[in-house]
Design a protein around this motif. Structure first.
Motif, PDB file in Angstrom:
ATOM      1  N   ALA A 282       0.824  -1.208   0.000  1.00 20.64           N
ATOM      2  CA  ALA A 282       0.000   0.000   0.000  1.00 20.64           C
ATOM      3  C   ALA A 282       0.857   1.256   0.000  1.00 20.64           C
ATOM      4  O   ALA A 282       0.567   2.210  -0.726  1.00 20.64           O
ATOM      5  CB  ALA A 282      -0.933  -0.005   1.215  1.00 20.64           C
TER       6      ALA A 282
ATOM      7  N   ALA B  31       0.904   3.869  -3.057  1.00 22.61           N
ATOM      8  CA  ALA B  31       0.533   5.254  -2.755  1.00 22.61           C
ATOM      9  C   ALA B  31       1.595   6.233  -3.239  1.00 22.61           C
ATOM     10  O   ALA B  31       1.280   7.313  -3.743  1.00 22.61           O
ATOM     11  CB  ALA B  31       0.296   5.418  -1.255  1.00 22.61           C
TER      12      ALA B  31
ATOM     13  N   ALA C   8       1.273   6.407  -6.998  1.00 20.81           N
ATOM     14  CA  ALA C   8      -0.040   6.826  -7.495  1.00 20.81           C
ATOM     15  C   ALA C   8      -0.053   8.160  -8.247  1.00 20.81           C
ATOM     16  O   ALA C   8      -0.778   8.284  -9.233  1.00 20.81           O
ATOM     17  CB  ALA C   8      -1.058   6.852  -6.363  1.00 20.81           C
TER      18      ALA C   8
ATOM     19  N   ALA D  60      -6.376   2.904  -7.367  1.00 21.77           N
ATOM     20  CA  ALA D  60      -6.063   3.984  -6.427  1.00 21.77           C
ATOM     21  C   ALA D  60      -7.151   5.051  -6.413  1.00 21.77           C
ATOM     22  O   ALA D  60      -7.325   5.740  -5.410  1.00 21.77           O
ATOM     23  CB  ALA D  60      -4.715   4.611  -6.781  1.00 21.77           C
TER      24      ALA D  60
ATOM     25  N   LEU E  26      -4.820   2.649   0.339  1.00 18.23           N
ATOM     26  CA  LEU E  26      -3.576   3.398   0.154  1.00 18.23           C
ATOM     27  C   LEU E  26      -3.336   4.427   1.258  1.00 18.23           C
ATOM     28  O   LEU E  26      -2.271   5.023   1.309  1.00 18.23           O
ATOM     29  CB  LEU E  26      -3.556   4.060  -1.215  1.00 18.23           C
TER      30      LEU E  26
END
Length: 84
Positions: A6, A10, A13, A68, A77
């Motif tokens: 995660a 993130a 993303a 996401a 995330l």
């Protein structure tokens, strides 16, 4: 998806390419853990590994970006920061 996955997703993303070293620094975890996470996320189709001519560079895939952007993805995330 575990907490390390995660964190890595993130960080990727927003888009663009990052090296494993850059991700590790931003996530506050070891390069070794980032590499394992990127391998796992590559198998699930969320991340592209070794993008372009940059060895050890990766980026989020369109599928990872779609995940996401979902409510569930945003919740997943929102990973806690690395322990100091």
């Amino acid at each position: 998806m575990n907490t390390t996955d995660a964190r890595v997703l993130a960080i990727l993303a927003p888009g663009g390419q990052l090296t494993l070293d850059q991700i590790a620094k931003d996530a506050g975890i070891s390069v070794r853990r980032v590499k394992r996470s990127v391998q796992s996320l590559t198998r699930t189709g969320m991340v592209w590994d070794n993008v372009g001519m940059h060895r050890d560079a990766c980026s989020i895939t369109p599928g990872g970006a779609c995940f996401a952007a979902t409510r569930r993805g945003r919740a997943v995330l929102d990973a806690p920061p690395a322990a100091s």
